[in-house]
Design an enzyme around this catalytic site. Structure first.
Site, PDB file in Angstrom:
ATOM      1  N   LYS A 189       1.222  -1.420  -0.122  1.00 27.40           N
ATOM      2  CA  LYS A 189      -0.145   0.372   0.100  1.00 27.40           C
ATOM      3  C   LYS A 189       0.810   1.288  -0.401  1.00 27.40           C
ATOM      4  O   LYS A 189       2.226   1.557   0.010  1.00 27.40           O
ATOM      5  CB  LYS A 189      -1.383   0.352   1.334  1.00 27.40           C
ATOM      6  CG  LYS A 189      -1.680  -1.731   1.296  1.00 27.40           C
ATOM      7  CD  LYS A 189      -2.155  -1.777   0.692  1.00 27.40           C
ATOM      8  CE  LYS A 189      -2.929  -3.096   0.350  1.00 27.40           C
ATOM      9  NZ  LYS A 189      -4.433  -3.794   0.274  1.00 27.40           N
TER      10      LYS A 189
HETATM   11  C1  LIG Z   1      -5.352  -5.086   0.879  1.00 24.70           C
HETATM   12  C2  LIG Z   1      -6.434  -3.969   1.270  1.00 24.70           C
HETATM   13  C3  LIG Z   1      -7.628  -5.231   2.113  1.00 24.70           C
HETATM   14  C4  LIG Z   1      -6.943  -5.165   3.328  1.00 24.70           C
HETATM   15  O1  LIG Z   1      -5.497  -4.521   3.780  1.00 24.70           O
HETATM   16  P1  LIG Z   1      -4.769  -4.802   5.040  1.00 24.70           P
HETATM   17  O2  LIG Z   1      -4.376  -4.382   6.680  1.00 24.70           O
HETATM   18  O3  LIG Z   1      -4.446  -6.581   4.176  1.00 24.70           O
HETATM   19  O4  LIG Z   1      -6.168  -6.016   6.232  1.00 24.70           O
HETATM   20  C5  LIG Z   1      -8.981  -4.523   2.017  1.00 24.70           C
HETATM   21  N1  LIG Z   1      -9.183  -3.952   1.406  1.00 24.70           N
HETATM   22  C6  LIG Z   1      -8.860  -3.371  -0.147  1.00 24.70           C
HETATM   23  C7  LIG Z   1      -9.606  -3.124  -1.385  1.00 24.70           C
HETATM   24  C8  LIG Z   1      -7.501  -4.085  -0.125  1.00 24.70           C
HETATM   25  O5  LIG Z   1      -6.550  -4.250  -1.137  1.00 24.70           O
END
Ligand SMILES: *Cc1c(COP(=O)(O)O)cnc(C)c1O
Length: 372
Positions: free
Chosen positions: A185
């Site tokens: 991210k």
């Molecule tokens: C990565 C992601 C998540 C989950 O995030 P985590 O921090 O790994 O729990 C949820 N929704 C979307 C759209 C994502 O891309």
């Protein structure tokens, strides 16, 4: 395989700054949620332009905690896009509510507002629009539908810290917004998440439920609810504080690489590059192209892998996953755009360490793969 992989799909950017921050926390002797978490929350709240921010262990627990704090439960329906990482819908299931899967627009991969409005029932309580791959969903019409039907909007901004929609940071438009700090991210803490909100009543419920439902009275607690332990450690918040200082520089690099791809891929038949509508800014958490129906996407992934280039599918169509197929029985025809994106989307390598030479190499390999 790993030796062959020369161009990574994603790679977090960390250096001595994160290690220095961690060292400070270790030396302080205070390792659980404490002053570093508060500092990190303040940085994110300031950036997103909200009154409060709450660090959690992931975006998944951020979303779950938000739904729990809203009192979403059995008998409730929550609208979620079908084309998303399963966590968006799993948290609804975990609350005993029903995720209602909504189709997307192929141009943006974001939730389709007509299908959203069509799927509202008397049981609908909330909608969780996703900002796919860091592009803001079209929030104004979504907010309109939500207001018309009295729905709460929780933004799944997991991919989108730093993105803006018509001058407003994502995560500040709905009642709450949830961010992820997974290594793929905008910024990372290894694992981690954050809830942003300016709603005081919701903030109080989140604060209570994040830490066992406990209210402190001097040296002890009373437990007012059956809460969770979704607290972030100060060790991870230290990484987040260092990463926040780099956010703008990292977004600049990501956008520059996306622009290189867009130029290099222009006019290649069978490959459609991502759009970014006027008024929005994109984080390019992933650079996801759409291939023509006639091209076998998985064969392209395999051919690029044999050239040492790591790519993957964009994300998942939930109705096509075994759990959701068993529980909710949708067919591809019910959410056709989502199914098509699941079949034909391709995420190309994009991270702050990629060079323009590597971008050209990816593009040349992709050209060859879509031709064969
Ligand atoms: C990565 C992601 C998540 C989950 O995030 P985590 O921090 O790994 O729990 C949820 N929704 C979307 C759209 C994502 O891309």
């Amino acid at each position: 395989m790993d030796q062959l992989r020369r161009i990574w799909l994603a790679r977090p950017e960390t250096d001595e700054a994160e290690i220095d921050e961690i060292r400070g926390v270790m030396q302080s002797g205070y390792l659980t949620q404490g002053p570093k978490v508060a500092e990190f929350e303040g940085l994110v709240a300031g950036r997103v332009g909200v009154g409060r921010a709450f660090a959690t262990t992931s975006a998944t627990t951020a979303l779950h905690l938000t739904l729990a704090a809203l009192g979403i439960g059995p008998g409730d329906e929550v609208l979620v896009p079908d084309f998303t990482f399963p966590a968006t819908a799993n948290v609804v299931v975990q609350q005993g509510a029903v995720p209602v899967l909504v189709d997307i627009d192929l141009a943006t991969f974001a939730i389709n507002v007509d299908d959203l409005a069509r799927k509202v029932t008397s049981s609908t309580r909330a909608v969780i629009p996703v900002h796919p791959f860091g592009l803001p969903a079209d929030m104004d019409p979504i907010m309109e539908v939500a207001e018309r039907h009295g729905l709460t909007v929780v933004e799944d901004a997991a991919c989108a810290l730093g993105a803006e929609y018509r001058g407003r940071p994502v995560g500040s438009i709905g009642l709450a917004g949830c961010f992820s700090f997974h290594p793929r991210k905008s910024i990372t803490t290894g694992e981690g998440g954050m809830i942003a909100t300016s709603d005081e009543a919701l903030a109080e419920r989140i604060a209570l439920l994040r830490s066992h439902g406990g209210v402190r009275h001097g040296g002890r607690f009373t437990f007012e609810d059956a809460g969770f332990n979704y607290r972030m450690s100060d060790i991870l918040a230290a990484v987040g504080v260092a990463q926040m200082r780099k956010l703008d520089a990292m977004l600049r690099v990501r956008r520059a690489i996306a622009a290189l791809y867009a130029r290099a891929l222009e006019g290649i038949s069978g490959v459609r590059t991502p759009t970014c509508p006027e008024g929005s800014t994109h984080t390019y958490q992933s650079y996801v192209v759409m291939l023509d129906r006639a091209i076998n996407r998985d064969a392209v992934i395999a051919q690029l892998a044999s050239a040492g280039i790591e790519t993957t599918l964009g994300t998942y169509a939930l109705h096509a996953q075994p759990f959701f197929a068993r529980a909710y029985r949708l067919s591809p025809g019910d959410v056709p755009n989502s199914y098509r994106a699941f079949e034909s989307s391709l995420a190309l390598p994009l991270h702050t360490g990629i060079t323009s030479v590597q971008v050209d190499e990816v593009v040349e390999a992709l050209k060859a793969a879509v031709r064969s």
